[in-house]
Motif scaffolding. Structure first.
Motif, PDB file in Angstrom:
ATOM      1  N   THR A  94       0.834  -1.204   0.000  1.00 56.66           N
ATOM      2  CA  THR A  94       0.000   0.000   0.000  1.00 56.66           C
ATOM      3  C   THR A  94       0.867   1.251   0.000  1.00 56.66           C
ATOM      4  O   THR A  94       0.622   2.197  -0.759  1.00 56.66           O
ATOM      5  N   LYS A  95       1.899   1.240   0.834  1.00 56.39           N
ATOM      6  CA  LYS A  95       2.793   2.397   0.929  1.00 56.39           C
ATOM      7  C   LYS A  95       3.516   2.641  -0.393  1.00 56.39           C
ATOM      8  O   LYS A  95       3.561   3.764  -0.893  1.00 56.39           O
TER       9      LYS A  95
ATOM     10  N   THR B 203       2.974   6.947  -6.145  1.00 57.80           N
ATOM     11  CA  THR B 203       2.644   7.430  -7.489  1.00 57.80           C
ATOM     12  C   THR B 203       1.135   7.475  -7.668  1.00 57.80           C
ATOM     13  O   THR B 203       0.402   6.749  -6.989  1.00 57.80           O
ATOM     14  N   ASP B 204       0.701   8.318  -8.590  1.00 59.61           N
ATOM     15  CA  ASP B 204      -0.715   8.368  -8.953  1.00 59.61           C
ATOM     16  C   ASP B 204      -0.987   7.589 -10.239  1.00 59.61           C
ATOM     17  O   ASP B 204      -2.135   7.382 -10.609  1.00 59.61           O
ATOM     18  N   ASP B 205       0.069   7.154 -10.895  1.00 53.45           N
ATOM     19  CA  ASP B 205      -0.040   6.448 -12.171  1.00 53.45           C
ATOM     20  C   ASP B 205      -0.452   4.995 -11.928  1.00 53.45           C
ATOM     21  O   ASP B 205       0.275   4.230 -11.291  1.00 53.45           O
ATOM     22  N   ALA B 206      -1.614   4.612 -12.440  1.00 47.49           N
ATOM     23  CA  ALA B 206      -2.149   3.264 -12.209  1.00 47.49           C
ATOM     24  C   ALA B 206      -1.221   2.180 -12.748  1.00 47.49           C
ATOM     25  O   ALA B 206      -1.069   1.124 -12.122  1.00 47.49           O
ATOM     26  N   ASP B 207      -0.607   2.425 -13.895  1.00 48.89           N
ATOM     27  CA  ASP B 207       0.310   1.430 -14.460  1.00 48.89           C
ATOM     28  C   ASP B 207       1.528   1.241 -13.563  1.00 48.89           C
ATOM     29  O   ASP B 207       1.997   0.119 -13.369  1.00 48.89           O
ATOM     30  N   LEU B 208       2.033   2.344 -13.018  1.00 51.14           N
ATOM     31  CA  LEU B 208       3.183   2.240 -12.122  1.00 51.14           C
ATOM     32  C   LEU B 208       2.804   1.563 -10.811  1.00 51.14           C
ATOM     33  O   LEU B 208       3.593   0.800 -10.258  1.00 51.14           O
ATOM     34  N   LYS B 209       1.602   1.816 -10.323  1.00 51.48           N
ATOM     35  CA  LYS B 209       1.146   1.139  -9.103  1.00 51.48           C
ATOM     36  C   LYS B 209       1.214  -0.374  -9.296  1.00 51.48           C
ATOM     37  O   LYS B 209       1.704  -1.103  -8.434  1.00 51.48           O
ATOM     38  N   LYS B 210       0.730  -0.832 -10.451  1.00 50.66           N
ATOM     39  CA  LYS B 210       0.748  -2.267 -10.746  1.00 50.66           C
ATOM     40  C   LYS B 210       2.187  -2.770 -10.842  1.00 50.66           C
ATOM     41  O   LYS B 210       2.524  -3.825 -10.301  1.00 50.66           O
TER      42      LYS B 210
END
Length: 88
Positions: free
Chosen positions: A52-53, A58-65
């Protein structure tokens, strides 16, 4: 021009590798503490909190993944290393 950019990437990759090695050294220290105190290797809440942290960076959904995949892999390797050290 392309060579300069690739050189920059190579430099960053070297830093990433060094940081992962640093992290794995700390993982070994954690394993010793866990072994001495009878603490199990798996700490699901710690893993969930870490993911989660990391994704919050980032706010980028692809980078979150991507970050979730990378850190899940790192944590899986870390658990394997801890288990090996604790079993000794």
């Amino acid at each position: 021009m392309l060579k300069n950019q690739r050189d920059k990437i190579d430099k960053i990759d070297k830093q990433i590798v060094s940081l992962i090695e640093d992290r794995l050294q700390v993982v070994k220290e954690v394993a010793i503490i866990k072994k001495e105190n009878g603490i199990p290797v798996l700490d699901s809440s710690r893993e969930e909190n870490l993911l989660t942290k990391v994704k919050s960076y980032t706010d980028d959904a692809d980078l979150k993944k991507l970050y979730e995949e990378i850190f899940s892999t790192i944590m899986n390797h870390s658990k394997e290393q801890q288990n090996k050290l604790i079993e000794k």
